[in-house]
Every structure is written in C-alpha cells, then in structure tokens.
Design a protein around this motif. Structure first.
Motif, PDB file in Angstrom:
ATOM      1  N   VAL A 185      10.790  16.319   1.371  1.00  0.00           N
ATOM      2  CA  VAL A 185       9.651  16.174   2.288  1.00  0.00           C
ATOM      3  C   VAL A 185       8.569  15.303   1.658  1.00  0.00           C
ATOM      4  CG1 VAL A 185       7.747  17.398   3.420  1.00  0.00           C
ATOM      5  CG2 VAL A 185      10.063  18.327   3.513  1.00  0.00           C
ATOM      6  N   ALA A 186       8.316  15.494   0.357  1.00  0.00           N
ATOM      7  CA  ALA A 186       7.297  14.696  -0.333  1.00  0.00           C
ATOM      8  C   ALA A 186       7.674  13.221  -0.353  1.00  0.00           C
ATOM      9  CB  ALA A 186       7.097  15.208  -1.755  1.00  0.00           C
ATOM     10  N   VAL A 187       8.943  12.934  -0.669  1.00  0.00           N
ATOM     11  CA  VAL A 187       9.387  11.531  -0.697  1.00  0.00           C
ATOM     12  C   VAL A 187       9.343  10.945   0.709  1.00  0.00           C
ATOM     13  CG1 VAL A 187      11.312   9.981  -1.193  1.00  0.00           C
ATOM     14  CG2 VAL A 187      10.801  11.864  -2.758  1.00  0.00           C
ATOM     15  N   PHE A 188       9.804  11.693   1.706  1.00  0.00           N
ATOM     16  CA  PHE A 188       9.697  11.232   3.087  1.00  0.00           C
ATOM     17  C   PHE A 188       8.234  10.949   3.440  1.00  0.00           C
ATOM     18  CE2 PHE A 188      13.654  12.723   5.625  1.00  0.00           C
ATOM     19  CZ  PHE A 188      14.490  12.229   4.648  1.00  0.00           C
ATOM     20  N   GLY A 189       7.345  11.893   3.071  1.00  0.00           N
ATOM     21  CA  GLY A 189       5.940  11.783   3.461  1.00  0.00           C
ATOM     22  C   GLY A 189       5.201  10.650   2.795  1.00  0.00           C
ATOM     23  N   THR A 190       5.540  10.344   1.546  1.00  0.00           N
ATOM     24  CA  THR A 190       4.857   9.241   0.863  1.00  0.00           C
ATOM     25  C   THR A 190       5.454   7.889   1.230  1.00  0.00           C
ATOM     26  OG1 THR A 190       3.862   8.643  -1.270  1.00  0.00           O
ATOM     27  CG2 THR A 190       6.239   9.060  -1.264  1.00  0.00           C
ATOM     28  N   THR A 191       6.670   7.897   1.803  1.00  0.00           N
ATOM     29  CA  THR A 191       7.326   6.648   2.209  1.00  0.00           C
ATOM     30  C   THR A 191       7.018   6.298   3.659  1.00  0.00           C
ATOM     31  OG1 THR A 191       9.122   7.136   0.648  1.00  0.00           O
ATOM     32  CG2 THR A 191       9.538   5.437   2.298  1.00  0.00           C
ATOM     33  N   ILE A 192       7.111   7.291   4.551  1.00  0.00           N
ATOM     34  CA  ILE A 192       6.744   7.090   5.959  1.00  0.00           C
ATOM     35  C   ILE A 192       5.472   7.891   6.201  1.00  0.00           C
ATOM     36  CG2 ILE A 192       7.522   7.193   8.353  1.00  0.00           C
ATOM     37  CD1 ILE A 192      10.380   7.274   7.394  1.00  0.00           C
ATOM     38  N   SER A 193       4.355   7.329   5.797  1.00  0.00           N
ATOM     39  CA  SER A 193       3.076   8.044   5.855  1.00  0.00           C
ATOM     40  C   SER A 193       2.351   7.771   7.175  1.00  0.00           C
ATOM     41  CB  SER A 193       2.170   7.618   4.695  1.00  0.00           C
ATOM     42  OG  SER A 193       2.724   8.012   3.463  1.00  0.00           O
ATOM     43  N   PRO A 194       1.686   8.772   7.722  1.00  0.00           N
ATOM     44  CA  PRO A 194       0.948   8.576   8.969  1.00  0.00           C
ATOM     45  C   PRO A 194      -0.067   7.432   8.886  1.00  0.00           C
ATOM     46  CG  PRO A 194       1.090  10.912   8.455  1.00  0.00           C
ATOM     47  CD  PRO A 194       1.628  10.176   7.264  1.00  0.00           C
ATOM     48  N   TYR A 195      -0.767   7.339   7.742  1.00  0.00           N
ATOM     49  CA  TYR A 195      -1.823   6.318   7.658  1.00  0.00           C
ATOM     50  C   TYR A 195      -1.263   4.912   7.727  1.00  0.00           C
ATOM     51  CZ  TYR A 195      -0.981   5.381   2.612  1.00  0.00           C
ATOM     52  OH  TYR A 195      -0.446   5.021   1.404  1.00  0.00           O
ATOM     53  N   LEU A 196      -0.030   4.711   7.214  1.00  0.00           N
ATOM     54  CA  LEU A 196       0.581   3.383   7.267  1.00  0.00           C
ATOM     55  C   LEU A 196       0.965   3.009   8.697  1.00  0.00           C
ATOM     56  CD1 LEU A 196       2.842   3.596   4.092  1.00  0.00           C
ATOM     57  CD2 LEU A 196       0.660   2.409   4.326  1.00  0.00           C
TER      58      LEU A 196
ATOM     59  N   ALA B 258       0.818  -1.211   0.000  1.00  0.00           N
ATOM     60  CA  ALA B 258       0.000   0.000   0.000  1.00  0.00           C
ATOM     61  C   ALA B 258       0.853   1.263   0.000  1.00  0.00           C
ATOM     62  CB  ALA B 258      -0.928   0.008   1.220  1.00  0.00           C
ATOM     63  N   ASP B 259       2.124   1.135   0.398  1.00  0.00           N
ATOM     64  CA  ASP B 259       3.001   2.307   0.433  1.00  0.00           C
ATOM     65  C   ASP B 259       3.252   2.857  -0.969  1.00  0.00           C
ATOM     66  OD1 ASP B 259       4.587   4.206   1.719  1.00  0.00           O
ATOM     67  OD2 ASP B 259       6.407   3.044   1.411  1.00  0.00           O
ATOM     68  N   ASP B 260       3.301   1.974  -1.972  1.00  0.00           N
ATOM     69  CA  ASP B 260       3.487   2.420  -3.353  1.00  0.00           C
ATOM     70  C   ASP B 260       2.121   2.695  -3.982  1.00  0.00           C
ATOM     71  OD1 ASP B 260       6.324   2.340  -3.480  1.00  0.00           O
ATOM     72  OD2 ASP B 260       6.232   0.163  -3.587  1.00  0.00           O
ATOM     73  N   ASP B 261       1.365   3.589  -3.349  1.00  0.00           N
ATOM     74  CA  ASP B 261       0.043   3.943  -3.848  1.00  0.00           C
ATOM     75  C   ASP B 261       0.177   4.988  -4.954  1.00  0.00           C
ATOM     76  OD1 ASP B 261       0.847   6.121  -2.327  1.00  0.00           O
ATOM     77  OD2 ASP B 261      -1.140   6.492  -1.496  1.00  0.00           O
TER      78      ASP B 261
END
Length: 440
Positions: free
Chosen positions: A213-224, A45-48
């Motif tokens: 920040v975008a790459v960090f945020g999509t890789t370590i996402s709060p929802y995950l 799901a991380d690679d959404d």
C-alpha cells in the motif's frame, strides 16, 4: 471558451504576423525538449522524500522481492496520469472543478478534504526529512533547517512563478541516479535479481500488505493526479496557440500525442529511479528490520560515495523536497479553490489569487508541525505514503467517472483500453488497502 484570443488561421494561410500552425507545433515540440512538460515534472516530483524513504524501506525489509512492483505499477501509473492530463487539457479545468459539475458538493468537499489532509502530512514529512538530511551533514539544526526550507519553499511559490525556478530544481533530481551507480559498484547476482523480480517470495502478512500500500501510495499519489491536470490547464492558458480540446478538437492529435509521450517518459524516469532505490537498499541494507533514521537510509549510498554518502543522500532529499513541496501545496490549493470557484494559478500574483496562496501557506505551515511530533522523519514519510495509498482509491474512482462521461469530455472520452487500465489500477489500489486493513 475562455477569454483567450484564438490566433491560428484554419485556412490554407496563416494570419499576417502569425506563424503557420505546423511551424508553431514544431517550435513547441522543440521547446518541450528544453523544458520539462507536466508529465516529466510530475515524474520527477514522484520520487520525493516520501518515495525515497518508502522504496528504501521496501528494499531493506524485503530485498529484491519488492522489485516486481515497479514493473507492475508502470502501466497503471502512466494510465492514471494520462487520464488526469487528458481531463485538464480537454476541459480546460482541473480535477476538482470537473468533479464539482458531476458530484454533490458534500462528496467533492470530502474528497478535497482528504487530499488536503494527506498533502499536509506529506509536506510536513518531506520538510522534516529535509531538515534531518541537512543535520546529517552539519551535525545540528534539524528543526531550524526544517523551518528554513519551509520559508524558502513558500517564498519561491509566492514570489517566483513555478515554471521559472523548477527549471533549476529539476536538475537536483539527477542526484537520484547515484542509486543507479551503486549497483554497478557492488557484487550483485543479477540472475537472482531477475528471478526475484519475476517470482517474488513474499508471505501474505499485514507487514507485506502495508508495504505494498505504501509503495502504491507513493507511486500513484493523489497530489500528482491533481497536479498534472492543473498544470495542463496552466500550460494551455499560457500558450496563445492552444485552447481546451473540447472547444477546438482539431488540436487533439498534437496535444494528446504530446501528453502520451510526456507522461510515458516522466513515469519511466520515476519508476527507473524507484527500481534502483529498492535494488540499492536490497543489496546494501537488506537484513535491517527497519530503516529508522535518515542516517540508516544514507548508508545505502556508501559504496559509491564513501564518507560523502550523507552529503549525497542529503542533496537528493533536499532537491526532491524543494521540487515536491510546491507540488504538494499547489495541488491542495488547486483542489480547494477549484471546488469553491476561486481564482487559481501559480502564475498569478498573490493579490490576484488570495485564496489560492492562502491555502498554500496554510498547508505548508501546518505541515511544519509534523516536524515537532514524536514521529521520526523516515517513519513519517513512510506512513504518509500509506495514507496516500488509502486516500487514492476514492479519488481515482471519481476521476474514472469524469473521464468516462461524454457530457464532460465530449468526443474525448477516454478509450476503452485507457478506461480498462484506469479501473484496473483503482481496483488494485482498493484491494491492497482492504487486504492491509484485514491483515493488520
């Protein structure tokens, strides 16, 4: 302890009709190879669609100079997801429920509100991208397909247990390996790739900081983070042979070992695909100032798919979207309902958890509104990743406090090494967000 029966005998013999504990563990390990565990599903799901768009932007704008970030993030994201899973399995409760016992109500409500906002925007961006991807192939119907995917996703969440249909959806994520195939069909200077990975040439600008920040945020996402903790709880409750580790510490060696390899493998899958998305777009699209449309992003797959590039890209976006939207909506519902003490769980029927499914419905329906904004789906995906990168900071700090407290975790307080990695990850996220705000 929860009201789940305890079936395993701790003596030399199993109870009549009950398999001995070692046999049970062997069977469970074999079953885990047949179905994804929380870590593997989280990694997929991380690679959404948000991840695909963000990694594509990184490769197109910065070339191979952004490849370093995936190696840097792997131990950090693995540590944070492991901490999340550990909290869920040890306590038998999700992140929000644990935070509720430590922090003031206003603080927990604020954190949950941030998560709900970020997830709703992410859901909308994902659904809009799925609609745009379908339009690439069929030539029309962007808004119609966005609404259709929202209805399908919501219907599946309400009527079908997630563990059942995710078995099929996860195979669609294999389309993402097309990005791996592309790099073997075009000429690449692997020496230059290795050099740029180890010694990137990046100027410290607002644009660079925003991309990090975008790459960090999509890789370590709060929802995950919320999702993996809650899924550990659901898996525990569905298995009559297990209980929260704080109640039955003798299960810890098997469960914590499973969490480690499940998380390491899931995050490795996510990062490997992300690395090749960046590399693919770096060698095929580098020079584009910005990827503005789904068609631009799909061009990265043309070397391997030719005229079918749009179809292959669309299948990847739709597949990962159908996998990620329930995770986004579900993690928001877990957080809201845990913070309020309401019934939770995707295995429950709607009438058994009205508040839980109401939050899922609201998050999905509000997210659809993003499709009717002026923001292009690809840009929406990118900025949702930036938002996640900012919101992750207080949530990660709260998690680190929970996992460090003996009154919450008992003897299963995270090790010094795991706490060190977790705080390092939190500090890196905070530093990246601060740098972005200063330079922008």
């Amino acid at each position: 302890m929860r009201g789940k029966s305890w079936h395993t005998d701790h003596g030399d013999h199993a109870q009549p009709g009950i398999l001995p504990k070692p046999v049970v563990h062997r069977m469970r390990r074999a079953a885990l190879f047949e179905r994804s565990g929380p870590g593997l599903i989280t990694g997929a799901a991380d690679d959404d669609p948000s991840g695909i768009a963000t990694y594509s932007q990184a490769g197109a704008q910065f070339g191979a100079n952004m490849l370093w970030i995936m190696f840097f993030l792997y131990p950090l994201m693995s540590s944070m997801q492991m901490i999340s899973a550990r909290i869920g399995r040890v306590t038998g409760h999700g992140l929000a429920a644990n935070m509720r016992r430590i922090f003031p109500d206003w603080a927990v409500t604020g954190l949950v509100a941030l998560l709900f906002i970020a997830n709703t925007i992410n859901i909308g961006a994902d659904l809009a991208a799925m609609g745009a991807a379908a339009e690439l192939v069929l030539g029309r119907g962007h808004h119609l397909f966005t609404l259709l995917f929202a209805v399908v996703s919501l219907t599946l969440q309400v009527l079908v247990p997630y563990h059942r249909y995710v078995r099929y959806l996860k195979w669609l994520t294999l389309v993402l390996f097309a990005y791996v195939g592309v790099v073997f069909t075009v000429e690449i200077d692997w020496g230059e790739v290795a050099l740029r990975t180890v010694t990137p040439q990046l100027a410290l600008t607002g644009e660079t900081a925003t991309m990090v920040v975008a790459v960090f945020g999509t890789t370590i996402s709060p929802y995950l983070l919320f999702w993996q903790a809650s899924e550990e709880v659901e898996d525990d409750e569905a298995d009559p042979t297990t209980d929260p580790l704080i109640d039955h510490p003798e299960q810890a060696p098997v469960q914590l070992s499973r969490i480690r390899w499940d998380t390491y493998i899931g995050m490795a899958f996510a990062n490997l695909v992300a690395f090749f998305i960046i590399l693919t777009t770096a060698v095929t699209l580098h020079g584009l100032t910005e990827i503005e449309t789904s068609a631009d992003a799909a061009e990265a797959l043309r070397p391997i798919a030719g005229d079918l590039a749009f179809a292959l890209f669309s299948l990847g976006i739709i597949g990962t979207g159908l996998l990620a939207v329930p995770v986004l909506a579900g993690s928001a519902a877990y957080a809201v309902c845990e913070s309020r003490g309401w019934a939770i769980g995707l295995e429950h029927k709607p009438r058994e958890a009205v508040g839980f499914y109401t939050v899922i419905g609201l998050a999905t329906l509000i997210g659809v509104a993003v499709d009717y904004s002026d923001l292009d789906p690809i840009r929406a995906l990118f900025w949702s990743a930036v938002l996640n990168g900012v919101i992750s900071v207080p949530l990660m700090a709260a998690m680190m406090i929970v996992v460090s407290r003996k009154d919450e975790m008992g003897q299963f307080v995270a090790s010094f090494r795991l706490r060190l990695m977790g705080w390092f990850a939190t500090t890196c996220m905070a530093a990246a967000a601060f740098t972005m705000f200063v330079l922008s």
